[in-house]
Design a protein around this motif. Structure first.
Motif, PDB file in Angstrom:
ATOM      1  N   LEU A 191      27.241  43.468  50.058  1.00  0.00           N
ATOM      2  CA  LEU A 191      26.708  43.302  48.706  1.00  0.00           C
ATOM      3  C   LEU A 191      27.794  42.943  47.697  1.00  0.00           C
ATOM      4  CD1 LEU A 191      24.316  46.409  48.484  1.00  0.00           C
ATOM      5  CD2 LEU A 191      23.762  44.087  49.248  1.00  0.00           C
ATOM      6  N   ALA A 192      29.039  43.278  48.025  1.00  0.00           N
ATOM      7  CA  ALA A 192      30.144  43.089  47.081  1.00  0.00           C
ATOM      8  C   ALA A 192      30.490  41.610  46.907  1.00  0.00           C
ATOM      9  CB  ALA A 192      31.368  43.851  47.560  1.00  0.00           C
ATOM     10  N   ALA A 193      30.811  41.251  45.661  1.00  0.00           N
ATOM     11  CA  ALA A 193      31.199  39.860  45.367  1.00  0.00           C
ATOM     12  C   ALA A 193      32.625  39.574  45.821  1.00  0.00           C
ATOM     13  CB  ALA A 193      31.061  39.598  43.871  1.00  0.00           C
ATOM     14  N   GLY A 194      33.462  40.599  45.856  1.00  0.00           N
ATOM     15  CA  GLY A 194      34.863  40.419  46.262  1.00  0.00           C
ATOM     16  C   GLY A 194      35.408  41.707  46.841  1.00  0.00           C
ATOM     17  N   GLY A 195      36.716  41.705  47.097  1.00  0.00           N
ATOM     18  CA  GLY A 195      37.371  42.908  47.606  1.00  0.00           C
ATOM     19  C   GLY A 195      37.091  43.201  49.066  1.00  0.00           C
ATOM     20  N   HIS A 196      36.746  42.166  49.832  1.00  0.00           N
ATOM     21  CA  HIS A 196      36.483  42.362  51.258  1.00  0.00           C
ATOM     22  C   HIS A 196      37.778  42.647  52.019  1.00  0.00           C
ATOM     23  CE1 HIS A 196      33.020  39.742  49.979  1.00  0.00           C
ATOM     24  NE2 HIS A 196      32.402  40.767  50.531  1.00  0.00           N
ATOM     25  N   ILE A 197      37.649  43.312  53.141  1.00  0.00           N
ATOM     26  CA  ILE A 197      38.808  43.595  53.993  1.00  0.00           C
ATOM     27  C   ILE A 197      39.408  42.289  54.505  1.00  0.00           C
ATOM     28  CG2 ILE A 197      39.516  44.601  56.213  1.00  0.00           C
ATOM     29  CD1 ILE A 197      37.486  46.865  55.646  1.00  0.00           C
ATOM     30  N   ASP A 198      38.538  41.372  54.913  1.00  0.00           N
ATOM     31  CA  ASP A 198      38.985  40.051  55.360  1.00  0.00           C
ATOM     32  C   ASP A 198      37.821  39.063  55.220  1.00  0.00           C
ATOM     33  OD1 ASP A 198      37.254  40.307  57.624  1.00  0.00           O
ATOM     34  OD2 ASP A 198      38.821  41.369  58.717  1.00  0.00           O
ATOM     35  N   GLN A 199      38.058  37.832  55.579  1.00  0.00           N
ATOM     36  CA  GLN A 199      37.008  36.814  55.509  1.00  0.00           C
ATOM     37  C   GLN A 199      36.532  36.411  56.906  1.00  0.00           C
ATOM     38  OE1 GLN A 199      35.602  36.073  52.635  1.00  0.00           O
ATOM     39  NE2 GLN A 199      37.050  37.510  51.690  1.00  0.00           N
ATOM     40  N   LYS A 200      36.746  37.284  57.872  1.00  0.00           N
ATOM     41  CA  LYS A 200      36.389  36.967  59.253  1.00  0.00           C
ATOM     42  C   LYS A 200      34.957  37.372  59.595  1.00  0.00           C
ATOM     43  CE  LYS A 200      41.190  37.687  60.597  1.00  0.00           C
ATOM     44  NZ  LYS A 200      42.132  38.614  61.212  1.00  0.00           N
ATOM     45  N   MET A 201      34.335  38.154  58.715  1.00  0.00           N
ATOM     46  CA  MET A 201      32.996  38.661  58.991  1.00  0.00           C
ATOM     47  C   MET A 201      31.960  37.872  58.201  1.00  0.00           C
ATOM     48  SD  MET A 201      33.999  41.080  60.984  1.00  0.00           S
ATOM     49  CE  MET A 201      32.414  41.805  61.304  1.00  0.00           C
ATOM     50  N   GLU A 202      30.735  37.932  58.684  1.00  0.00           N
ATOM     51  CA  GLU A 202      29.599  37.380  57.939  1.00  0.00           C
ATOM     52  C   GLU A 202      29.135  38.452  56.958  1.00  0.00           C
ATOM     53  OE1 GLU A 202      24.870  36.587  58.696  1.00  0.00           O
ATOM     54  OE2 GLU A 202      26.215  36.564  60.415  1.00  0.00           O
ATOM     55  N   TYR A 203      28.914  38.078  55.706  1.00  0.00           N
ATOM     56  CA  TYR A 203      28.420  39.023  54.699  1.00  0.00           C
ATOM     57  C   TYR A 203      27.106  38.511  54.135  1.00  0.00           C
ATOM     58  CZ  TYR A 203      33.316  40.532  54.821  1.00  0.00           C
ATOM     59  OH  TYR A 203      34.550  40.956  55.227  1.00  0.00           O
ATOM     60  N   SER A 204      26.111  39.378  54.029  1.00  0.00           N
ATOM     61  CA  SER A 204      24.843  38.972  53.426  1.00  0.00           C
ATOM     62  C   SER A 204      24.023  40.200  53.039  1.00  0.00           C
ATOM     63  CB  SER A 204      24.034  38.109  54.393  1.00  0.00           C
ATOM     64  OG  SER A 204      23.546  38.886  55.479  1.00  0.00           O
ATOM     65  N   THR A 205      23.150  40.032  52.053  1.00  0.00           N
ATOM     66  CA  THR A 205      22.248  41.101  51.635  1.00  0.00           C
ATOM     67  C   THR A 205      21.321  41.485  52.781  1.00  0.00           C
ATOM     68  OG1 THR A 205      22.314  40.267  49.382  1.00  0.00           O
ATOM     69  CG2 THR A 205      20.531  41.770  49.902  1.00  0.00           C
ATOM     70  N   SER A 206      20.873  40.489  53.551  1.00  0.00           N
ATOM     71  CA  SER A 206      19.964  40.782  54.660  1.00  0.00           C
ATOM     72  C   SER A 206      20.649  41.620  55.737  1.00  0.00           C
ATOM     73  CB  SER A 206      19.394  39.496  55.256  1.00  0.00           C
ATOM     74  OG  SER A 206      20.426  38.670  55.735  1.00  0.00           O
ATOM     75  N   LEU A 207      21.951  41.405  55.936  1.00  0.00           N
ATOM     76  CA  LEU A 207      22.702  42.215  56.900  1.00  0.00           C
ATOM     77  C   LEU A 207      22.830  43.652  56.393  1.00  0.00           C
ATOM     78  CD1 LEU A 207      23.956  41.658  59.654  1.00  0.00           C
ATOM     79  CD2 LEU A 207      26.118  41.147  58.516  1.00  0.00           C
ATOM     80  N   TYR A 208      23.084  43.810  55.089  1.00  0.00           N
ATOM     81  CA  TYR A 208      23.130  45.148  54.492  1.00  0.00           C
ATOM     82  C   TYR A 208      21.805  45.872  54.750  1.00  0.00           C
ATOM     83  CZ  TYR A 208      22.958  48.893  51.073  1.00  0.00           C
ATOM     84  OH  TYR A 208      22.806  50.134  50.489  1.00  0.00           O
TER      85      TYR A 208
END
Length: 198
Positions: free
Chosen positions: A130-147
């Motif tokens: 859900l976060a716009a930034g501050g991720h641990i890395d950019q290697k993962m897929e991020y999405s609201t549906s995954l949350y």
């Protein structure tokens, strides 16, 4: 050179503990790893009786498990982490600290059999979706549906546990907590909460 493995130097405070990891990982500490006092308070609640198996869902570099395992040696702390790199850092820290009642699993928590564990710790590892930034890395897929998928999966897994199951949440939006869990304790700011299944 002083042999730090002979005494628990790392467990003095967060800064001392962070020295177990490379600098890049240390820089993520304040945002992504459990603070030491939170870990101790949580582990105290979860290690309610000897022999308990406690699972950290999204264990990162293993900080909660290692601190919990150090202070409560009658329980076994397990951490599941899908990022292989973080899992390796956790394994390295386990070896450095000679933690014998701590185990790490590299995988997605949906691959875990929740029946094998007694109690659970959850520092909102889904929130990165859900976060716009501050991720641990950019290697993962991020999405609201995954949350939403992860939250629903954990909700069902926790709901299937027997009465008396303990859960600690830290910075949770509570989407993953079934109504069958009763809040029994919380910090003043309500960021850290302790639950028991009725």
């Amino acid at each position: 050179m002083e042999n730090f493995t002979s005494k628990p130097t790392w467990y003095l405070n967060d800064a001392a503990f962070d020295w177990l990891y490379p600098e890049r990982i240390q820089q993520l500490s304040k945002r992504h790893w459990t603070p030491m006092e939170v870990a101790k308070k949580s582990a105290n609640f979860l290690a309610s009786a000897p022999g308990k198996k406690i699972l950290d869902i999204g264990s990162g570099v293993g900080k909660f498990c290692l601190i919990g395992g150090h202070h409560f040696q009658e329980a076994t702390f397990y951490g599941v982490e899908q990022r292989k790199e973080l899992y390796h850092f956790a394994q390295a820290a386990k070896e450095l600290t000679d933690s014998r009642n701590v185990e790490f699993i590299n995988g997605n928590f949906t691959q875990i059999d929740f029946a094998e564990f007694d109690h659970f710790y959850f520092y909102n590892s889904f929130f990165e979706n859900l976060a716009a930034g501050g991720h641990i890395d950019q290697k993962m897929e991020y999405s609201t549906s995954l949350y939403e998928y992860y939250s629903r999966y954990l909700f069902n897994a926790l709901d299937s546990k027997p009465g008396g199951t303990r859960l600690v949440t830290y910075h949770s939006l509570e989407d993953e907590i079934p109504p069958s869990y009763q809040l029994v304790d919380a910090t003043v700011d309500f960021v850290l909460k302790m639950w028991v299944k009725r």
